[in-house]
Design an enzyme around this catalytic site. Structure first.
Site, PDB file in Angstrom:
ATOM      1  CG  ASP A 259      -4.519  23.870 -16.734  1.00  0.00           C
ATOM      2  OD1 ASP A 259      -5.052  22.783 -17.275  1.00  0.00           O
ATOM      3  OD2 ASP A 259      -3.348  24.189 -16.736  1.00  0.00           O
TER       4      ASP A 259
ATOM      5  CG  HIS B 204      -2.975  21.947 -20.233  1.00  0.00           C
ATOM      6  ND1 HIS B 204      -2.854  21.531 -18.867  1.00  0.00           N
ATOM      7  CD2 HIS B 204      -1.870  21.488 -20.648  1.00  0.00           C
ATOM      8  CE1 HIS B 204      -1.728  21.136 -18.495  1.00  0.00           C
ATOM      9  NE2 HIS B 204      -1.226  20.800 -19.601  1.00  0.00           N
TER      10      HIS B 204
ATOM     11  CD  GLU C 215       2.062  18.843 -19.738  1.00  0.00           C
ATOM     12  OE1 GLU C 215       2.691  17.925 -19.260  1.00  0.00           O
ATOM     13  OE2 GLU C 215       1.125  19.346 -18.973  1.00  0.00           O
TER      14      GLU C 215
HETATM   15  C1  ACM Z   1       3.894  22.600 -17.855  1.00  0.00           C
HETATM   16  O1  ACM Z   1       4.292  22.270 -16.537  1.00  0.00           O
HETATM   17  N1  ACM Z   1       2.949  21.987 -18.293  1.00  0.00           N
HETATM   18  C2  ACM Z   1       3.923  23.648 -18.195  1.00  0.00           C
END
Ligand code: ACM
Ligand code: ZN
Length: 509
Positions: free
Chosen positions: A171, A250, A308
């Site tokens: 991440d 991410h 996201e």
């Molecule tokens: C998440 O909480 N972005 C999967």
């Protein structure tokens, strides 16, 4: 009239509680349990603490024998594999199961019984799981705990009959797994100057990374040998480890290690999270990384993230625009969907199936994808309607980074108390019987933005993981909040003796 009905319901509730006694402290509560009555009913003298090691064990692995004990109960094949029957007597314990997995769960039950109760009753237990996916996710990117911590949690998961460990390995703030083709992912972006995540990430823009070996650097990663070690530990406990490699969002850390994977913007603007799906080199990167991940992790699943992605760059990046034109994609969402579908085809070529966060529904779901429903349950229900498998991890019930008590250390997000976690029912009434098999199960997610220390991570996991385990394993009609709260207290005390940090199940008392 209403009062009479309530009184009747209470009386019948008490009667059914009597018919199915619950004196044992097991979590998850078994499907069926009966105590041998009379003065000989307790087995104190013949049971050693912890492992029941001095009790003679007779194990029979036979589907036919198990089916006989199940009578007319109709279990699916995967349930049968995990099911077990135990007869605990004064001198010996008999186990019947259709598979080694069932024997394993029977032994976990016995281990827990002996640990929770110094005089377990002589009893018979018949037990099987409600859902096939009973998971926990650990975010190792924001803060890194390492191998021993992971093994300790796998041990507890096994005791709770949880069977999927979702390893959030990469991440924005750190890449945590060795990839030989791209060494800068671990030589650079597994390390940062600040230990605490919020000291590193300011205003949602990530901070700097430093080279491995820099004095005072915080971080770490799993070598291939570490992964093999964790996998064999998990395998012995019938836990499947599912790695997550985030794409296309991410990816701040990936871009820090390999800046050429970012969109090259004409206006020089910055949005630091995404990879550029316009470039072939991005897919070459993802495929090479996944090939090494596939080699390390035997799970049939690869979690590809998908959450996201901000997508702003894609609207102005010449490479992304060219891709959209060439592929006839009308929106940034469709470009994301193109990326996920293309990676799904790659996964299929290597015998793998993908799981993604529920944003993968946007722009069209990849044909065989399993959806992890996190915004709530609606996305999951939509995926079920479209014929996809779903794992429920709804934020307001199963986000274990959220506080369980406003008075606790570093409370964030909403109140997600133990009772709230326990109250989640994955099988919504709107799901037709014929589609029920698409609900694979449940998972708690421990994100670690504000969770740096190992004791803090455990305090967020426990006792709430006990509740998720019971929802995943136990039959719906066996769940009972007041009784669970009592059992959670008993197990918490034992878990603390074993060295786990456990938050009080009833913090207000
Ligand atoms: C998440 O909480 N972005 C999967
Ligand atoms: Zn681009």
């Amino acid at each position: 009239m209403k009062r009479i009905l309530i009184a009747l319901a209470l009386v019948s509730g008490l009667m059914s509680a009597k018919a199915q006694p619950q004196p044992i402290n097991l979590i998850p509560v078994p499907a069926e349990y009966s105590v041998r009555s009379g003065p000989e009913g307790r087995c104190k003298s013949s049971i050693c603490s912890k492992e029941l090691a001095c009790l003679k064990e007779k194990v029979r692995i036979s589907e036919k024998a198990l089916l006989r004990r199940l009578g007319g109960r109709n279990l699916s094949d995967w349930q049968l594999k995990s099911a077990y029957w135990i007869e605990l007597g004064k001198k010996c314990v008999k186990i019947v199961a259709a598979d080694e997995e069932g024997v394993f769960y029977a032994r976990q039950t016995l281990k827990m019984m002996a640990s929770l109760d110094s005089t377990p009753p002589c009893c018979t237990i018949l037990d099987w799981p409600r859902f096939r996916y009973r998971g926990l996710m650990l975010d190792e990117s924001r803060h890194f705990q390492g191998k021993d911590f992971v093994k300790k949690q796998l041990e507890m998961m096994a005791l709770l009959k949880m069977n999927r460990f979702h390893f959030h390995l990469v991440d924005n703030p750190g890449w945590r797994v060795q990839i030989d083709a791209y060494p800068r992912l671990t030589k650079l972006t597994a390390w940062r100057p600040q230990a605490y995540f919020w000291d590193w990430e300011k205003n949602e823009i990530g901070g700097p990374f430093v080279e491995e070996g820099t004095p005072g650097a915080y971080g770490g990663y799993y070598t291939k040998q570490d992964v093999a070690d964790i996998l064999s530990f998990a395998d012995e406990r019938h836990i499947e480890v599912i790695p997550e490699i985030e794409m296309p969002g991410h990816n701040y850390e990936t871009r820090a290690a390999y800046p050429e994977l970012a969109c090259q913007l004409p206006n020089g603007g910055k949005d630091p999270w995404e990879l550029c799906p316009g470039k072939e080199s991005t897919f070459e990167f993802l495929e090479k990384v996944l090939l090494e991940v596939f080699e390390m992790f035997p799970s049939q699943y690869i979690h590809i993230g998908g959450d996201e992605a901000r997508k702003n760059n894609w609207k102005i990046c010449p490479d992304c625009q060219a891709r959209m034109q060439a592929e006839g994609l009308k929106s940034a969402e469709e470009l994301q969907s193109y990326t996920i579908k293309r990676m799904e085809r790659f996964a299929h070529e290597h015998g793998k199936r993908i799981i993604g966060w529920d944003e993968i529904l946007q722009g069209g779901l990849a044909p065989d994808a399993t959806v992890m429903s996190w915004h709530g349950t609606e996305a999951g229900l939509q995926a079920v309607r479209e014929g996809h498998d779903v794992i429920f991890t709804p934020t307001h019930y199963y986000y274990l980074d959220y506080h369980q008590d406003p008075a606790q250390f570093r409370p964030v997000g909403r109140l997600v108390s133990l009772e709230k976690v326990y109250s989640f029912e994955p099988m919504a009434e709107s799901i037709p019987e014929a589609d029920a098999h698409h609900v694979l199960g449940v998972q708690g997610n421990l994100w670690t933005e504000h969770v740096q220390e190992a004791w803090h991570a455990e305090m967020m996991l426990y006792p709430r993981a006990f509740a998720i385990a019971e929802t995943g394993w136990s039959q719906a009609e066996r769940k009972n909040w007041p009784d669970f709260e009592r059992r959670a207290s008993v197990l918490s005390a034992v878990a603390r003796k074993w060295g786990y940090t456990v938050y009080p199940p009833s913090p207000q008392q």
